[in-house]
Design a protein around this motif. Structure first.
Motif, mmCIF file in Angstrom:
data_model
loop_
_atom_site.group_PDB
_atom_site.id
_atom_site.type_symbol
_atom_site.label_atom_id
_atom_site.label_comp_id
_atom_site.label_asym_id
_atom_site.label_seq_id
_atom_site.Cartn_x
_atom_site.Cartn_y
_atom_site.Cartn_z
ATOM 1 N N SER A 153 0.840 -1.205 0.000
ATOM 2 C CA SER A 153 0.000 0.000 0.000
ATOM 3 C C SER A 153 0.868 1.245 0.000
ATOM 4 O O SER A 153 1.907 1.287 0.664
ATOM 5 C CB SER A 153 -0.910 0.014 1.238
ATOM 6 O OG SER A 153 -1.607 1.245 1.340
ATOM 7 N N VAL A 154 0.416 2.264 -0.727
ATOM 8 C CA VAL A 154 1.111 3.550 -0.737
ATOM 9 C C VAL A 154 0.328 4.610 0.030
ATOM 10 O O VAL A 154 0.637 5.796 -0.041
ATOM 11 C CB VAL A 154 1.367 4.035 -2.181
ATOM 12 C CG1 VAL A 154 2.365 3.143 -2.877
ATOM 13 C CG2 VAL A 154 0.064 4.104 -2.968
ATOM 14 N N SER A 155 -0.676 4.186 0.786
ATOM 15 C CA SER A 155 -1.481 5.140 1.550
ATOM 16 C C SER A 155 -0.662 5.725 2.696
ATOM 17 O O SER A 155 -0.053 4.999 3.487
ATOM 18 C CB SER A 155 -2.721 4.444 2.116
ATOM 19 O OG SER A 155 -3.411 5.299 3.003
ATOM 20 N N LEU A 156 -0.665 7.051 2.788
ATOM 21 C CA LEU A 156 0.068 7.713 3.873
ATOM 22 C C LEU A 156 -0.559 7.422 5.228
ATOM 23 O O LEU A 156 0.095 7.579 6.261
ATOM 24 C CB LEU A 156 0.097 9.221 3.627
ATOM 25 C CG LEU A 156 0.883 9.680 2.399
ATOM 26 C CD1 LEU A 156 0.848 11.189 2.281
ATOM 27 C CD2 LEU A 156 2.319 9.177 2.447
ATOM 28 N N ARG A 157 -1.807 6.997 5.238
ATOM 29 C CA ARG A 157 -2.464 6.661 6.503
ATOM 30 C C ARG A 157 -1.901 5.368 7.095
ATOM 31 O O ARG A 157 -2.168 5.055 8.257
ATOM 32 C CB ARG A 157 -3.971 6.540 6.297
ATOM 33 C CG ARG A 157 -4.619 7.866 5.918
ATOM 34 C CD ARG A 157 -6.107 7.719 5.633
ATOM 35 N NE ARG A 157 -6.664 8.967 5.147
ATOM 36 C CZ ARG A 157 -7.174 9.922 5.918
ATOM 37 N NH1 ARG A 157 -7.207 9.745 7.224
ATOM 38 N NH2 ARG A 157 -7.647 11.029 5.385
ATOM 39 N N GLU A 158 -1.155 4.623 6.294
ATOM 40 C CA GLU A 158 -0.519 3.407 6.796
ATOM 41 C C GLU A 158 0.738 3.718 7.604
ATOM 42 O O GLU A 158 1.339 2.828 8.181
ATOM 43 C CB GLU A 158 -0.155 2.492 5.629
ATOM 44 C CG GLU A 158 -1.353 1.892 4.927
ATOM 45 C CD GLU A 158 -2.087 0.892 5.803
ATOM 46 O OE1 GLU A 158 -1.503 -0.127 6.206
ATOM 47 O OE2 GLU A 158 -3.272 1.151 6.098
ATOM 48 N N GLY A 159 1.163 4.992 7.599
ATOM 49 C CA GLY A 159 2.306 5.377 8.411
ATOM 50 C C GLY A 159 3.606 5.462 7.641
ATOM 51 O O GLY A 159 3.637 5.792 6.449
ATOM 52 N N GLY A 160 4.704 5.106 8.321
ATOM 53 C CA GLY A 160 6.042 5.318 7.807
ATOM 54 C C GLY A 160 6.413 4.638 6.504
ATOM 55 O O GLY A 160 7.103 5.244 5.677
ATOM 56 N N PRO A 161 6.033 3.363 6.267
ATOM 57 C CA PRO A 161 6.490 2.689 5.043
ATOM 58 C C PRO A 161 6.153 3.427 3.754
ATOM 59 O O PRO A 161 7.008 3.569 2.877
ATOM 60 C CB PRO A 161 5.775 1.332 5.115
ATOM 61 C CG PRO A 161 5.600 1.086 6.576
ATOM 62 C CD PRO A 161 5.326 2.429 7.175
ATOM 63 N N ALA A 162 4.909 3.901 3.615
ATOM 64 C CA ALA A 162 4.525 4.610 2.397
ATOM 65 C C ALA A 162 5.248 5.950 2.289
ATOM 66 O O ALA A 162 5.657 6.370 1.202
ATOM 67 C CB ALA A 162 3.016 4.825 2.367
ATOM 68 N N ARG A 163 5.421 6.621 3.407
ATOM 69 C CA ARG A 163 6.125 7.903 3.392
ATOM 70 C C ARG A 163 7.592 7.709 3.029
ATOM 71 O O ARG A 163 8.163 8.476 2.241
ATOM 72 C CB ARG A 163 6.004 8.578 4.768
ATOM 73 C CG ARG A 163 6.432 10.023 4.790
ATOM 74 C CD ARG A 163 6.210 10.619 6.165
ATOM 75 N NE ARG A 163 4.847 10.450 6.605
ATOM 76 C CZ ARG A 163 3.830 11.211 6.197
ATOM 77 N NH1 ARG A 163 4.049 12.190 5.356
ATOM 78 N NH2 ARG A 163 2.609 10.997 6.651
ATOM 79 N N ALA A 164 8.205 6.657 3.565
ATOM 80 C CA ALA A 164 9.609 6.377 3.250
ATOM 81 C C ALA A 164 9.774 6.029 1.776
ATOM 82 O O ALA A 164 10.754 6.434 1.138
ATOM 83 C CB ALA A 164 10.117 5.237 4.129
ATOM 84 N N LEU A 165 8.808 5.295 1.219
ATOM 85 C CA LEU A 165 8.894 4.937 -0.195
ATOM 86 C C LEU A 165 8.826 6.168 -1.083
ATOM 87 O O LEU A 165 9.581 6.293 -2.054
ATOM 88 C CB LEU A 165 7.772 3.966 -0.555
ATOM 89 C CG LEU A 165 7.702 3.599 -2.037
ATOM 90 C CD1 LEU A 165 8.943 2.822 -2.446
ATOM 91 C CD2 LEU A 165 6.451 2.800 -2.344
ATOM 92 N N ALA A 166 7.918 7.104 -0.762
ATOM 93 C CA ALA A 166 7.807 8.326 -1.566
ATOM 94 C C ALA A 166 9.125 9.109 -1.549
ATOM 95 O O ALA A 166 9.552 9.655 -2.573
ATOM 96 C CB ALA A 166 6.665 9.188 -1.045
#
Length: 525
Positions: A153-166
């Motif tokens: 998931s790339v949802s920012l609501r999922e927390g750090g993983p999606a933000r780090a990927l961006a």
């Protein structure tokens, strides 16, 4: 296809320039009627001309060289492509021929047939001259490294993983890497804007992020990239990507996102996770070219499981928080105006230990009188409601401000307006929120489970306490009551965070890793 090796190649011979644009000199080099003693020279130049024409009209390859030079194995010399101002027009023509089917060579011949006649041939020659150029003396041509990221998931609501990927996507793109991300459609409305190409597949079921449409998507994407970077374990997308990468012989890197530490394996569906490790994840990790950990602490905890893998530690780069927004806007409601703000900024889940933070706040007469606890983050509705009820029962319901998910200007306001940051988590494989708080100049109270805590404390930017109510209360009272200590820690936090966790350093180390595993593939290691 394009050569997979990243080695430099010899530059094309210098071309005499007789006025006009230097790109015309390359045209003269390939097309000029030079007198040669052997016919094979003429044949080779014809082959070069054919390859350059074909490369010019294949949209995906042409799009990959907008910012970098390119090595094409079909050429006898090294050439590069110039930027194309009319890329959309030629891309449309290529897509038209692609819809009719046929190989790339057939589409190239179709374009030549459509260019029949003097006017058409002249147009093609002009396009060719604008696209081709011989490399200048001393230049080398390299192919853009292609990296495919796979994440549930790339949802920012999922927390750090999606933000780090961006952040990774932006940093790698700036470093010259051709980046593509494949993910499910989960939380698309909350996805971060990306400079990389993103491909989404419809999510069928939330458990395990099941999306069967990923199979053909990943099969096509993995074959066209040099390295696959898989983010997460215990997920349909990560399992499928690892299997397909092994099938096609493409090396892959796994970033476990902290699920291999004691908390990740022992809490929440512990039996199912151990079964998955035995049947699935063990082989995925063993076959990975590298397992990417973001801290030494995360790596050491994973090694205690006794699994076989090749590990590498590359800390995440964290971008400085956005500073936009209305500087006069207040974070706290009017009823709490004048109080100092203690900020918790992270996803709301049991791992974050918010129950203990609420209890610590309620135990302190000093905090109840002079401070407000600000909770910025989102979680499951039932769990958040239980936390709210806990605060009300403890008598601090009015002093706890629940902001929900924040980003952009709202997040900037929270960081700018807070006085102290606290993250009492049981486990954090990195701690992006803590780094963002330090970049904003906030003194931090962290627990040993936060991976960045030890280095932050060593730099004088944070205080480490055990994840229990009394220790948290003492540390928060100390910072709230000592303005000089807060100012001193604020200066150190800004300086240290910008030095230790820069996106440029992360990108450089990731590119080194990708090139190493790509070379291993080409050499058959």
């Amino acid at each position: 296809m394009v050569g997979r090796d990243l080695a430099a190649v010899h530059a094309a011979p210098a071309v005499p320039r007789q006025g006009g644009d230097q790109r015309h000199a390359a045209h003269q080099y390939l097309h000029g009627r030079r007198r040669r003693g052997k016919s094979e020279h003429i044949d080779q130049h014809r082959r070069d001309r054919r390859e350059l024409y074909r490369l010019r009209y294949v949209s995906d390859d042409a799009g990959a060289v907008l910012a970098r030079q390119l090595l094409w194995r079909g050429l006898s010399q090294a050439h590069c492509l110039a930027r194309r101002e009319s890329a959309a027009r030629h891309g449309d023509r290529d897509r038209d021929s692609a819809r009719r089917g046929g190989s790339r060579g057939e589409r190239h011949q179709d374009l030549r047939r459509r260019g029949g006649g003097a006017a058409g041939r002249l147009d093609i020659r002009r396009s060719y001259r604008a696209a081709c150029g011989a490399l200048a003396e001393g230049q080398v041509a390299v192919r853009r490294l292609g990296v495919l990221h796979v994440i549930p998931s790339v949802s920012l609501r999922e927390g750090g993983p999606a933000r780090a990927l961006a952040t990774m996507e932006r940093a790698l793109d700036e470093a010259g890497v051709r980046v593509t991300t494949v993910a499910t459609s989960h939380g698309l409305g909350d996805a971060a804007p990306a400079r990389a190409r993103r491909i989404y597949s419809k999510l069928w079921a939330s458990p395990y992020k099941f999306a069967p449409g990923l199979a053909p998507t990943l099969a096509a994407a993995i074959r066209s990239h040099d390295v696959v970077h898989i983010h997460a374990l215990f997920s349909f997308s990560s399992t499928l990507a690892a299997w397909i990468a092994r099938l096609y012989g493409v090396p892959y890197v796994v970033r476990p996102l902290g699920v291999l530490n004691a908390w990740g394996v022992g809490e929440r569906r512990a039996r199912l996770k151990r079964l998955s490790i035995a049947l699935v994840e063990r082989s995925n990790l063993r076959a990975a070219a590298a397992v990417h950990f973001t801290s030494e602490q995360e790596k050491e905890e994973a090694e205690r499981l006794g699994l076989a893998f090749r590990s590498v530690v590359i800390p995440l780069g964290v971008e400085a928080p956005e500073q936009s927004g209305d500087a006069t806007r207040q974070l706290l409601p009017a009823a709490l105006a004048g109080r100092m703000a203690i900020l918790f900024l992270s996803r709301v889940s049991p791992k974050k230990n918010l129950e203990t933070l609420i209890d610590a706040f309620a135990l302190s007469p000093v905090l109840r009188k002079s401070a407000a606890l600000v909770v910025a983050g989102e979680g499951e509705a039932d769990y958040v409601e239980r936390l709210r009820a806990r605060a009300r029962v403890a008598g601090v319901g009015e002093a706890v401000c629940w902001l929900g998910h924040v980003d952009g200007a709202q997040k900037a306001l929270a960081l700018r307006s807070a006085d102290v940051f606290v993250l009492p988590s049981f486990s954090e494989n990195f701690g992006i929120a803590a780094v963002e708080a330090m970049q904003a100049g906030l003194p931090c109270v962290l627990t040993p489970g936060v991976a960045v805590a030890a280095s932050a404390e060593g730099a004088g930017a944070a205080i480490i306490v055990e994840p229990e109510a009394t220790a948290l209360r003492v540390a928060l009272e100390r910072l709230i009551g000592d303005g000089e200590a807060r100012r001193r820690m604020s200066v150190r936090a800004r300086e240290f965070s910008h030095e230790a966790w820069s996106t440029e350093t992360m990108a450089a180390r990731l590119v080194d890793l990708y090139e190493t595993v790509a070379r291993g593939r080409s050499s058959g290691e």
